[in-house]
Write a protein that holds these residues in place. Structure first.
Motif, PDB file in Angstrom:
ATOM      1  N   PRO A 175       0.824  -1.314   0.032  1.00 16.08           N
ATOM      2  CA  PRO A 175      -0.046  -0.182  -0.062  1.00 16.08           C
ATOM      3  C   PRO A 175       0.957   1.345  -0.043  1.00 16.08           C
ATOM      4  CG  PRO A 175      -0.018  -1.048   2.036  1.00 16.08           C
ATOM      5  CD  PRO A 175       0.516  -2.033   1.420  1.00 16.08           C
ATOM      6  N   GLY A 176       2.026   1.237   0.507  1.00 16.95           N
ATOM      7  CA  GLY A 176       3.127   2.188   0.402  1.00 16.95           C
ATOM      8  C   GLY A 176       2.231   3.638   1.086  1.00 16.95           C
ATOM      9  N   LEU A 177       3.177   4.567   0.599  1.00 20.32           N
ATOM     10  CA  LEU A 177       2.785   6.217   0.842  1.00 20.32           C
ATOM     11  C   LEU A 177       2.697   7.135  -0.247  1.00 20.32           C
ATOM     12  CD1 LEU A 177       5.542   7.322   0.609  1.00 20.32           C
ATOM     13  CD2 LEU A 177       5.941   6.711   3.148  1.00 20.32           C
ATOM     14  N   GLY A 178       2.581   6.421  -1.356  1.00 25.92           N
ATOM     15  CA  GLY A 178       2.629   7.401  -2.599  1.00 25.92           C
ATOM     16  C   GLY A 178       3.959   7.840  -2.976  1.00 25.92           C
ATOM     17  N   ASP A 179       4.085   8.930  -3.785  1.00 20.73           N
ATOM     18  CA  ASP A 179       5.407   9.439  -4.191  1.00 20.73           C
ATOM     19  C   ASP A 179       6.033  10.208  -3.028  1.00 20.73           C
ATOM     20  OD1 ASP A 179       6.600  10.221  -7.254  1.00 20.73           O
ATOM     21  OD2 ASP A 179       7.408  11.238  -5.414  1.00 20.73           O
ATOM     22  N   ALA A 180       7.221   9.721  -2.546  1.00 26.27           N
ATOM     23  CA  ALA A 180       7.797  10.181  -1.354  1.00 26.27           C
ATOM     24  C   ALA A 180       8.037  11.645  -1.563  1.00 26.27           C
ATOM     25  CB  ALA A 180       8.884   9.420  -0.851  1.00 26.27           C
ATOM     26  N   ASP A 229       7.294  13.802  -4.137  1.00 26.38           N
ATOM     27  CA  ASP A 229       6.045  14.762  -4.151  1.00 26.38           C
ATOM     28  C   ASP A 229       5.501  15.088  -2.695  1.00 26.38           C
ATOM     29  OD1 ASP A 229       6.279  15.069  -6.992  1.00 26.38           O
ATOM     30  OD2 ASP A 229       4.825  13.527  -7.366  1.00 26.38           O
ATOM     31  N   ARG A 230       5.438  13.855  -1.749  1.00 27.66           N
ATOM     32  CA  ARG A 230       4.628  14.342  -0.529  1.00 27.66           C
ATOM     33  C   ARG A 230       5.679  15.320   0.282  1.00 27.66           C
ATOM     34  NH1 ARG A 230       1.045   9.940   2.111  1.00 27.66           N
ATOM     35  NH2 ARG A 230       0.483  11.666   3.059  1.00 27.66           N
ATOM     36  N   ILE A 231       6.991  15.241   0.288  1.00 30.14           N
ATOM     37  CA  ILE A 231       7.852  15.765   1.131  1.00 30.14           C
ATOM     38  C   ILE A 231       7.986  17.331   0.398  1.00 30.14           C
ATOM     39  CG2 ILE A 231      10.161  16.318   1.537  1.00 30.14           C
ATOM     40  CD1 ILE A 231      10.617  13.153   1.769  1.00 30.14           C
ATOM     41  N   PHE A 232       7.926  17.327  -0.882  1.00 30.52           N
ATOM     42  CA  PHE A 232       8.319  18.904  -1.446  1.00 30.52           C
ATOM     43  C   PHE A 232       6.739  19.432  -1.780  1.00 30.52           C
ATOM     44  CE2 PHE A 232      12.217  16.769  -1.477  1.00 30.52           C
ATOM     45  CZ  PHE A 232      12.858  17.543  -0.688  1.00 30.52           C
ATOM     46  N   GLY A 233       5.602  18.689  -1.905  1.00 26.07           N
ATOM     47  CA  GLY A 233       4.482  19.197  -2.337  1.00 26.07           C
ATOM     48  C   GLY A 233       4.265  19.606  -3.756  1.00 26.07           C
ATOM     49  N   THR A 234       4.894  18.810  -4.438  1.00 17.99           N
ATOM     50  CA  THR A 234       4.916  19.026  -5.898  1.00 17.99           C
ATOM     51  C   THR A 234       3.650  18.331  -6.592  1.00 17.99           C
ATOM     52  OG1 THR A 234       6.645  17.136  -6.049  1.00 17.99           O
ATOM     53  CG2 THR A 234       7.221  19.478  -6.215  1.00 17.99           C
TER      54      THR A 234
END
Ligand code: PRP
Ligand code: URA
Length: 209
Positions: free
Chosen positions: A196-201, A203-208
């Motif tokens: 299930p992961g956490l998505g694109d790390a 993008d989620r850290i940098f809000g892109t």
């Protein structure tokens, strides 16, 4: 998988669940990344060698143990690895930091190197490579090879999430490298994302996104 250390600490798992939640915003996601990195750094440095020195306490002469051995460098894989650096520097503020830019080609899922700036004495340091995600394992395996080609002998890999196949790829290519992972997920989807992961790390850290 002798050299894979899965972190099962409740604090790490709790913060990881926060990161997995799609409702978690950039600020909380970043904070959790930094905090898990710090907690994992504590575990990954458990085997640092110590030496005994003589000190004076306010009351007496005493023998005291301090860290000895080689100096440490952290090497985040850009971009997402950057989110883990500050937490690790809180524990080892004197560590040097190298940067390795790799992106994953969206079609082939193969890593492409675009940047490499390492401490000049990297070959004389113990190195911890950091990246939140080891999915196919291609980026991590390539990063470890780049460092070995520069003469680095002792390397650890630290990531938040991986998959059984991703870990196998890294282990096969680099059986000498200890891997520290917060959790091992089921596998990859058709786009190479951890499920299930956490998505694109990144993008989620940098809000892109
Ligand atoms: C992500 C992640 C890893 C890589 C993992 O980076 O941070 O570096 O993918 O995938 P792999 O194990 O299949 O190689 P990405 O390529 O998305 O770049 P970014 O951090 O710049 O977003
Ligand atoms: N990179 C990410 O950021 N997330 C994944 O799930 C896979 C690769």
């Amino acid at each position: 998988m002798a050299n894979v250390h899965v972190m099962d600490h409740p604090l790490i798992l709790h913060k990881l669940s926060l990161m997995r939640d799609s409702q978690t915003g950039v600020k909380e996601f970043r904070e959790a990344t930094r905090e898990i990195a710090m907690l994992m750094c504590y575990e990954a440095t458990r085997d640092l060698p110590l030496k005994t020195i003589q000190i004076e306490t306010p009351l007496a002469h005493a023998k005291a143990r301090v860290i000895s051995g080689k100096k440490i460098a952290f090497v985040p894989i850009l971009r997402a690895g950057l989110g883990m650096v500050d937490g690790m520097l809180e524990l080892i503020p004197a560590a040097k930091v190298g940067h390795l830019g790799l992106y994953r080609d969206p079609e082939t899922l193969q890593p492409v190197e675009y940047y490499c700036k390492l401490p000049v004495d990297i070959a004389d340091r113990d190195v911890i490579v950091i990246d939140p995600m080891v999915a196919t394992g291609g980026s991590a395996a390539a990063a470890l090879q780049i460092l070995k080609d520069k003469g680095v002998k002792n390397i650890k890999l630290m990531c938040l999430l991986s998959t059984p196949t991703g870990l196998e790829v890294v282990q096969k290519a680099h059986p000498d490298v200890d891997i520290f992972v917060a959790a091992i997920d089921e596998g990859l989807n058709e786009h190479g994302y951890i499920v299930p992961g956490l998505g694109d790390a990144g993008d989620r850290i940098f809000g892109t996104k």
